[in-house]
Design a protein around this motif. Structure first.
Motif, short mmCIF file in Angstrom:
data_model
loop_
_atom_site.label_atom_id
_atom_site.label_comp_id
_atom_site.label_asym_id
_atom_site.label_seq_id
_atom_site.Cartn_x
_atom_site.Cartn_y
_atom_site.Cartn_z
N UNK A 58 0.92 -1.34 -0.08
CA UNK A 58 0.00 -0.13 0.03
C UNK A 58 0.72 1.11 -0.02
N UNK A 59 1.87 1.07 0.83
CA UNK A 59 2.74 2.52 0.88
C UNK A 59 3.37 2.73 -0.40
N UNK A 60 3.80 1.53 -1.34
CA UNK A 60 4.49 1.62 -2.50
C UNK A 60 3.31 1.92 -3.62
N UNK A 61 2.17 2.09 -3.50
CA UNK A 61 1.20 2.11 -4.50
C UNK A 61 1.29 3.56 -4.76
N UNK A 62 1.08 3.98 -6.31
CA UNK A 62 0.88 5.31 -6.47
C UNK A 62 -0.18 6.02 -6.17
N UNK A 63 -1.47 5.58 -5.96
CA UNK A 63 -2.45 6.04 -5.08
C UNK A 63 -2.31 6.68 -3.87
N UNK A 64 -1.73 5.79 -2.98
CA UNK A 64 -1.45 6.08 -1.68
C UNK A 64 -0.25 7.51 -1.79
N UNK A 65 0.68 7.34 -2.45
CA UNK A 65 1.68 8.36 -2.76
C UNK A 65 1.01 9.81 -3.20
N UNK A 66 0.08 9.58 -4.08
CA UNK A 66 -0.22 10.88 -4.62
C UNK A 66 -1.44 11.41 -3.89
N UNK B 245 -7.04 -6.77 -2.84
CA UNK B 245 -5.75 -6.38 -3.66
C UNK B 245 -6.03 -7.14 -5.08
N UNK B 246 -5.64 -7.03 -6.15
CA UNK B 246 -6.01 -7.72 -7.33
C UNK B 246 -4.84 -7.60 -8.12
N UNK B 247 -4.88 -8.31 -9.32
CA UNK B 247 -3.84 -8.55 -10.44
C UNK B 247 -2.71 -9.57 -9.84
N UNK B 248 -1.71 -9.78 -10.66
CA UNK B 248 -0.75 -10.46 -10.54
C UNK B 248 0.11 -9.90 -9.37
N UNK B 249 0.50 -8.74 -9.38
CA UNK B 249 1.43 -8.10 -8.46
C UNK B 249 0.74 -7.83 -7.13
N UNK B 250 -0.47 -8.11 -6.98
CA UNK B 250 -1.41 -7.93 -5.80
C UNK B 250 -1.48 -6.39 -5.43
N UNK B 251 -1.84 -5.62 -6.34
CA UNK B 251 -1.99 -4.11 -6.13
C UNK B 251 -3.10 -4.03 -5.17
N UNK C 161 -17.98 -4.96 -6.96
CA UNK C 161 -16.99 -5.65 -6.17
C UNK C 161 -15.55 -6.15 -7.09
N UNK C 162 -14.68 -5.64 -6.66
CA UNK C 162 -13.30 -5.92 -7.86
C UNK C 162 -12.75 -7.13 -6.93
N UNK C 163 -12.59 -8.34 -8.02
CA UNK C 163 -12.02 -9.44 -7.93
C UNK C 163 -10.58 -9.54 -7.88
N UNK C 164 -10.01 -10.71 -7.52
CA UNK C 164 -8.54 -10.77 -7.35
C UNK C 164 -7.87 -10.66 -8.85
N UNK C 165 -8.67 -11.10 -9.65
CA UNK C 165 -7.99 -11.06 -11.15
C UNK C 165 -8.35 -9.63 -11.97
N UNK C 166 -8.67 -8.74 -11.14
CA UNK C 166 -9.01 -7.36 -11.66
C UNK C 166 -10.51 -7.22 -12.22
#
Length: 287
Positions: free
Chosen positions: A3-11, A34-40, A106-111
């Motif tokens: 979360x701290x490394x995500x763009x939305x958190x920083x901006x 979280x979602x996607x292969x990188x678990x964003x 609802x956003x699934x884990x696969x996006x």
């Protein structure tokens, strides 16, 4: 750490205050962990973490929950209350949201996205152990708190929509229908029993008649056999009597003929002379 490394958190979340979180929550368009292969991390999880850092007053969270204009703001406040609130507060603030039936994304884990509703998400908060990839604190069962007199018994929001008289009338009608059905089944069963008994009686009578006919037939056969034996006995007796009579007749006949011939020979001199003459000539004697 993600979360701290995500763009939305920083901006958008780094320097937020409790009041500014509301403005950011209004812009949320979906719920998820979280979602996607990188678990964003999703925006919802980032704002939730910011609330946990700020630890706003209870009044601010209750305003989130009471907000009827923005459903995602309401869900964000409810989930924060589920994580930090006491069990009694959780039930008191979250159970009224069962009456909110608005749709949620609802956003699934696969996006991808799926459809849900506010009341469904609230029920998951109260009944499940994991939600949005977060382990929820243990929540005592509502019945346990009711037995401890810490909560009032649950009353559904639809309780006023049901008339007790109508419910009683429906129960009476259902009872009458059930009684009528039982009576029909009992009547059908009695009819079936009568038919079964009648069939059994008819079968028994047929068997008796059949046995009686067999006995009469056997008796008649015995009588015929007795008569046949009597006739055979009479025939044998008649044949034996005839044989005896014939033997007796055959024994008596030669003696009479010899006596008669001797008497004839002795009493008729003409025959004697004729036989002597015939003997001289070599002829047979007269009888």
């Amino acid at each position: 750490m993600k979360i701290y490394d995500s763009t939305y958190w920083k901006e958008h979340c780094f320097a937020l205050t409790a009041e500014a979180v509301v403005d950011k929550a209004v812009d949320i368009k979906s719920l998820g962990g979280t979602y996607g292969g990188a678990r964003k991390p999703s925006k919802f999880v980032c704002l939730l973490l910011k609330l946990l850092q700020l630890q706003p007053d209870k009044d601010i969270i209750t305003e989130f929950i009471k907000n009827e204009d923005y459903k995602y703001v309401r869900v964000l406040g409810a989930f924060y209350m589920r994580l930090v609130g006491r069990p009694i507060e959780v039930y008191n603030y979250l159970e009224p949201l069962y009456n909110d039936y608005r749709k949620l994304r609802m956003q699934n884990q696969d996006g991808g996205y799926a459809l849900s509703h506010v009341d469904e998400v609230i029920d998951q908060m109260l009944t499940q152990e994991y939600l949005f990839d977060i382990a929820l604190p243990r929540l005592p069962h509502r019945l346990t708190l009711e037995r401890l007199n810490q909560l009032e018994p649950w009353i559904s929001a639809m309780a006023d929509d049901f008339d007790e008289a109508a419910i009683k009338a429906e129960e009476d009608a259902a009872k009458k229908q059930a009684d009528a059905l039982l009576a029909e089944v009992s009547k059908e069963r009695r009819h079936t029993d009568r038919l079964r008994l009648k069939d059994h009686s008819d079968t028994r009578d047929r068997r008796r008649r059949s046995h009686s006919r067999e006995r009469d037939r056997a008796h008649d056969d015995g009588r015929e056999r007795d008569k046949h034996r009597e006739r055979e006995k009479d025939r044998r007796s008649g044949r034996d009597h005839e044989k005896k009579r014939r033997r007796s007749t055959s024994r008596e006949r030669p003696g009479r003929d010899g006596v008669k011939s001797r008497k004839a020979d002795q009493s008729d001199p003409a025959i004697i002379l004729a036989n002597e003459e015939r003997a001289k000539l070599g002829l047979r004697p007269l009888k």
